[in-house]
Every structure is written in structure tokens, then in C-alpha cells.
Enzyme design. Sequence first.
Site, PDB file in Angstrom:
ATOM      1  CD  GLU A  48       5.997  -3.921   3.772  1.00 47.90           C
ATOM      2  OE1 GLU A  48       5.398  -4.788   4.431  1.00 47.90           O
ATOM      3  OE2 GLU A  48       6.448  -2.883   4.295  1.00 47.90           O
TER       4      GLU A  48
ATOM      5  CE  LYS B  88      -6.069   1.872  -0.339  1.00 49.38           C
ATOM      6  NZ  LYS B  88      -6.579   1.834   0.987  1.00 49.38           N
TER       7      LYS B  88
ATOM      8  CE  LYS C  88      -3.588   2.400   2.576  1.00 51.05           C
ATOM      9  NZ  LYS C  88      -4.581   2.316   3.657  1.00 51.05           N
TER      10      LYS C  88
ATOM     11  CB  SER D 289     -11.495   7.284  -3.427  1.00 47.77           C
ATOM     12  OG  SER D 289     -10.292   7.736  -2.826  1.00 47.77           O
TER      13      SER D 289
HETATM   14  C1  PBG Z   1      -7.231   3.574   5.586  1.00 54.42           C
HETATM   15  C2  PBG Z   1      -7.657   3.325   4.195  1.00 54.42           C
HETATM   16  C3  PBG Z   1      -7.504   4.226   3.140  1.00 54.42           C
HETATM   17  C4  PBG Z   1      -8.126   3.648   2.038  1.00 54.42           C
HETATM   18  C5  PBG Z   1      -8.609   2.412   2.416  1.00 54.42           C
HETATM   19  N1  PBG Z   1      -8.296   2.209   3.769  1.00 54.42           N
HETATM   20  C6  PBG Z   1      -6.945   5.603   3.112  1.00 54.42           C
HETATM   21  C7  PBG Z   1      -5.649   5.893   3.689  1.00 54.42           C
HETATM   22  O1  PBG Z   1      -4.785   5.037   3.862  1.00 54.42           O
HETATM   23  O2  PBG Z   1      -5.472   7.060   4.024  1.00 54.42           O
HETATM   24  C8  PBG Z   1      -8.226   4.328   0.701  1.00 54.42           C
HETATM   25  C9  PBG Z   1      -9.227   3.794  -0.243  1.00 54.42           C
HETATM   26  C10 PBG Z   1      -9.569   4.701  -1.358  1.00 54.42           C
HETATM   27  O3  PBG Z   1      -8.961   5.771  -1.575  1.00 54.42           O
HETATM   28  O4  PBG Z   1     -10.495   4.354  -2.082  1.00 54.42           O
HETATM   29  N2  PBG Z   1      -6.541   2.629   6.270  1.00 54.42           N
END
Ligand code: PBG
Length: 327
Positions: free
Chosen positions: A238, A253, A200, A279
Amino acid sequence: MPSERPRRNRRSAAIRELLAETCLTSSHLIYPVFVCEGKSVEEPIKTLPGQSRWSVDLLSKQISEWKKMGLKHYALFPKIEEKLKDPYGKESQNENGLLARTIKTLKDAHPDIVLYGDVALDPYSSDGHDGIVRKNKNGVIEILNDESVELLAKMALKQAEWGADWVAPSDMMDGRIGAIRTLLDQHGYTDTGILAYSAKYASSFYGPFREALDSAPKAGDKKTYQMDPRNHREALREVKLDVNEGADMVMVKPGLPYLDILADIKASVDVPVAVYNVSGEYAMIKFAALAGALDEQAAMMECLISFRRAGADAILTYFAPAAAKFL
Ligand code: PBG
């Protein structure tokens, strides 16, 4: 005259269908949904056109519709009221809290769906970070690893008790997969799966999500735990750690800017690989389409197919209902 003519294999729709190397169906999709308190509430999210925060009663009705299109998988993101947030995200363990009620209600109404609980403190934390925050002597904030892992494992156990089929740690703390697996097993939740957000990245594409949950960090950024976009081999490291600690599925992600990472992870592990079409990626296409710059449906399908082509087994996407309808 050319001696080879690849175009012969593209000369009709029927031939292209026969020879397509990649397929996408609604069974590959996981739909991330936002849940809020109240009754009969649908709050549209400004930066995610077409997406809303739903109260549980309406969400359950919606799921009846989405299920007809073949959507069986839902990742739940609760919008926690500001007054319930604290530095330790205690609300994340509340038996009568929003997430607990949501999981139980949805499972009662729809025993056939598969639910994913997000494991990270940010929606519950008054600091807006995924772990516990401490200010060091110089006033710089630090995210505590091992203390956070202990809380995250408890949070995962609660979600399993409430009925989540999968827990999905999105926090990027070290060692959390092993800690969660151990605690789940000790309590008899040997069938609860772990979907690890393994690679991530610290990404600007999470903006609309943080608006949806009002979960942006109050101070600092997430770069000491989420990955540096410049790194590739680190993602493989990871992933290997998470698989060794017991991850049943690993995730990359965001999606579109990281297809290279996705492809290499797919080649390097033997567990299923998921991708999160986040998103900001959804918002890019939506706003471009609203401005008349591109054909929304075609752009959506092209992106979703690119994830499958790069190796994704499962795709988390806000496009899930639109794509399922199209398919
Ligand atoms: C938080 C989390 C995030 C997303 C999913 N879980 C945001 C972040 O890490 O700040 C983002 C998902 C998206 O942008 O659609 N643990």
C-alpha cells in the site's frame, strides 16, 4: 565479574540525556481537533476525556494558547449535522460548509499554522462509510471504488482551495492518491501536500472518534477497504503504491499495535512517515489513569517516544497539548 557493564551509560540523568537515541519535541506533533457549528461552544467528548468539539471561534482562541507551546499543526475533523448527510457526502464540497469556514477562519487568524484536511466521506455520509455505498443483488453492501475516488479527489481540491496545506486521504480506496495529485496539479495546487493514510487498519481503536463525529457505519464494517490486522507485507505494498502515485508523506494507523509496521515502512521508503495515535489508544491511557492504574503523563510520554523510536517523523495525537506542555 561481568566484562561488560551497560549500566555505566545509564548512571546519571546527565549521561542518559547525552546518550538518548530518540528525541521528541512539540514540533513533531500534529493535533487532531473536532469542530462543530455554533458560537462559544465547547462540547466535551465522553469517550475522550479532555477532548472537545469546538465551535470555530473558540477553537481559534485555543490555537492561540496551543501555539505558545509550540503546536503548529492541526488536523481538522468537522462534526456534520445529521440533516446535511447524504449517500454522496455532498456537504463535503459546500463552499459555505463547516470545514470551509473553519479552514478560512483559522488561516486568517493564524497564518503561521499548518492545516490538514481529512479526505473521506464518512463524516458527511448518511451511510457512515468512507466511500459511496451500493447494495448488490444479494442485499450485501459494497463500497464503490472508482466512483468514490472521483468524489474524494473533488473533495481534496475544495480543501486545497479553502486553504488546507495538506490533504489527508483516510479512505483507503485504490488509486486515490494519483487521482488527487492529478486534480490538484491541474488546478495549480502544486504546493498542496498529500499525507496518505497508506496503512490504515480495520481497527476497534477508532471507537471514540466515531462517537465524537457520530460517523460509525450504519451497516456493515470497513474491512473491504481498511487493512486486515493480520497483514504486514500488504502494508508495504500500500505504501509503495501511494508513494508512486505522489504521496508526500505516508501514515500508519493506529500506532501502538502497529509499531512493527511503522518500523518496516520507515526502512522501506524515503518519504517522511507519520503515525496516528488514535482515539482508542488515547482513551486507554486516560481511563486507566482515571482509575488510578497508571501515571498518565509517564505513560503518555513512553508511548509518544515509542513512535519516534520506531521511526515516526510526525505523530498525530490527542495528547499533543499535554505533551507540548510537558516538553
Ligand atoms: C475516517 C477516519 C477515522 C479516523 C480518522 N479518520 C475513523 C474510521 O476510519 O472509522 C480515526 C481516528 C481516531 O480514532 O482517532 N476516515
